[in-house]
Design a protein around this motif. Structure first.
Motif, PDB file in Angstrom:
ATOM      1  N   LEU A  35     -23.490   8.234  37.259  1.00 50.95           N
ATOM      2  CA  LEU A  35     -22.836   8.378  38.559  1.00 50.95           C
ATOM      3  C   LEU A  35     -22.083   7.107  38.916  1.00 50.95           C
ATOM      4  N   VAL A  36     -22.709   5.954  38.728  1.00 51.46           N
ATOM      5  CA  VAL A  36     -22.051   4.686  39.033  1.00 51.46           C
ATOM      6  C   VAL A  36     -20.791   4.526  38.193  1.00 51.46           C
ATOM      7  N   ALA A  37     -20.888   4.845  36.905  1.00 48.97           N
ATOM      8  CA  ALA A  37     -19.746   4.685  36.004  1.00 48.97           C
ATOM      9  C   ALA A  37     -18.584   5.584  36.390  1.00 48.97           C
ATOM     10  N   GLU A  38     -18.881   6.821  36.784  1.00 49.82           N
ATOM     11  CA  GLU A  38     -17.818   7.789  37.026  1.00 49.82           C
ATOM     12  C   GLU A  38     -17.311   7.793  38.469  1.00 49.82           C
ATOM     13  N   MET A 140     -19.981  16.894  38.741  1.00 47.35           N
ATOM     14  CA  MET A 140     -20.577  16.016  37.734  1.00 47.35           C
ATOM     15  C   MET A 140     -21.973  16.515  37.425  1.00 47.35           C
ATOM     16  N   PHE A 141     -22.212  16.836  36.169  1.00 51.70           N
ATOM     17  CA  PHE A 141     -23.498  17.372  35.728  1.00 51.70           C
ATOM     18  C   PHE A 141     -23.990  16.520  34.573  1.00 51.70           C
ATOM     19  N   VAL A 142     -25.163  15.924  34.741  1.00 53.77           N
ATOM     20  CA  VAL A 142     -25.724  15.015  33.738  1.00 53.77           C
ATOM     21  C   VAL A 142     -27.135  15.462  33.403  1.00 53.77           C
ATOM     22  N   HIS A 143     -27.440  15.483  32.115  1.00 53.24           N
ATOM     23  CA  HIS A 143     -28.808  15.812  31.724  1.00 53.24           C
ATOM     24  C   HIS A 143     -29.152  15.110  30.421  1.00 53.24           C
ATOM     25  N   HIS A 144     -30.464  14.974  30.180  1.00 50.29           N
ATOM     26  CA  HIS A 144     -30.926  14.379  28.939  1.00 50.29           C
ATOM     27  C   HIS A 144     -30.590  15.275  27.753  1.00 50.29           C
ATOM     28  N   VAL A 145     -30.299  14.651  26.628  1.00 49.28           N
ATOM     29  CA  VAL A 145     -30.237  15.368  25.360  1.00 49.28           C
ATOM     30  C   VAL A 145     -31.678  15.577  24.926  1.00 49.28           C
ATOM     31  N   VAL A 180     -21.773  12.586  24.963  1.00 48.25           N
ATOM     32  CA  VAL A 180     -23.147  12.093  24.895  1.00 48.25           C
ATOM     33  C   VAL A 180     -23.101  10.570  24.957  1.00 48.25           C
ATOM     34  N   ARG A 181     -23.921  10.008  25.840  1.00 48.23           N
ATOM     35  CA  ARG A 181     -23.963   8.557  26.014  1.00 48.23           C
ATOM     36  C   ARG A 181     -25.379   8.044  25.781  1.00 48.23           C
ATOM     37  N   ARG A 197     -26.130  13.760  28.164  1.00 48.00           N
ATOM     38  CA  ARG A 197     -24.824  14.407  28.093  1.00 48.00           C
ATOM     39  C   ARG A 197     -24.218  14.374  29.481  1.00 48.00           C
ATOM     40  N   VAL A 198     -23.025  13.828  29.568  1.00 53.11           N
ATOM     41  CA  VAL A 198     -22.331  13.635  30.844  1.00 53.11           C
ATOM     42  C   VAL A 198     -21.108  14.540  30.891  1.00 53.11           C
TER      43      VAL A 198
END
Length: 205
Positions: A35-38, A140-145, A180-181, A197-198
């Motif tokens: 979130l901070v990055a984007e 913005m949807f972020v989740h763990h791989v 993927v980050r 995955r962002v």
């Protein structure tokens, strides 16, 4: 609302989430890195924090001039979030409810950081996300791989990045980020995950 350590059974009901939050602070207290990055370079507007938990993301956005609504099923988590906002001297609209309990509309930014939202009906969750974003706004949807190990739940039962990507690609949204980050977090319940995955998408005008 985020996934648990493998040794924990994932909470489902509001009562289970309250019990999970009742004994300790679960998260680090810092805003999520993606979130901070984007969002750091975005012009502030209206923002919806889905599964706001203890409020770090919502408070961070509010400190940067966003008009923020934070929603979570846990009363305990939202009270912690409210305390954090008061300590930071910012105002956030807090709602104790599930994301699907009522429609959300016309937000400039909808942020879902590691949400634990079970799949419902025929893409009902994805439809709720779609209507929450105003034309030209961002989701913005972020989740763990997720690896193949035990999680205390079946990831296939929950809305994950692959579901979001497939649905919104067919809906014609503009993908700004889908990658993927590496994840480096030293504290909080999700620290054992190493990759996220962002996805960031813009709703067509």
């Amino acid at each position: 609302m985020t996934h648990e350590h493998p040794e924990h059974k994932a909470p489902v009901t509001a009562q289970e989430w309250d019990a999970r939050y009742d004994t300790e602070h679960i998260w680090s207290g810092n805003p999520n890195g993606a979130l901070v990055a984007e969002a750091s370079s975005l012009t502030p507007g209206s923002a919806l924090d889905v599964g706001c938990g203890e409020g770090a993301d919502a408070v961070w956005l509010a400190q940067r001039g966003w008009s923020v609504t934070g929603v979570d099923v846990s009363t305990v988590a939202v009270e912690r979030a409210r305390t954090a906002a008061d300590a930071a001297g910012v105002g956030v609209r807090w709602l104790v409810q599930g994301f699907l309990d009522a429609p959300f509309i016309d937000f400039d930014l909808v942020s879902a950081q590691y949400p634990a939202i079970p799949k419902v009906g025929d893409h009902e969750v994805e439809l709720h996300f779609a209507q929450a974003v105003k034309p030209g706004g961002l989701l913005m949807f972020v989740h763990h791989v997720m690896d193949d190990g035990p999680h205390g739940f079946d990831p296939a039962d929950y809305v994950m990045p692959g579901d979001i990507a497939q649905y919104f690609a067919h809906a014609g949204w503009d993908f700004l980020v889908d990658e993927v980050r590496e994840r480096r977090v030293s504290g909080g319940a999700g620290a054992h995950h190493s990759q996220d995955r962002v996805i960031v998408m813009r709703r067509p005008m």
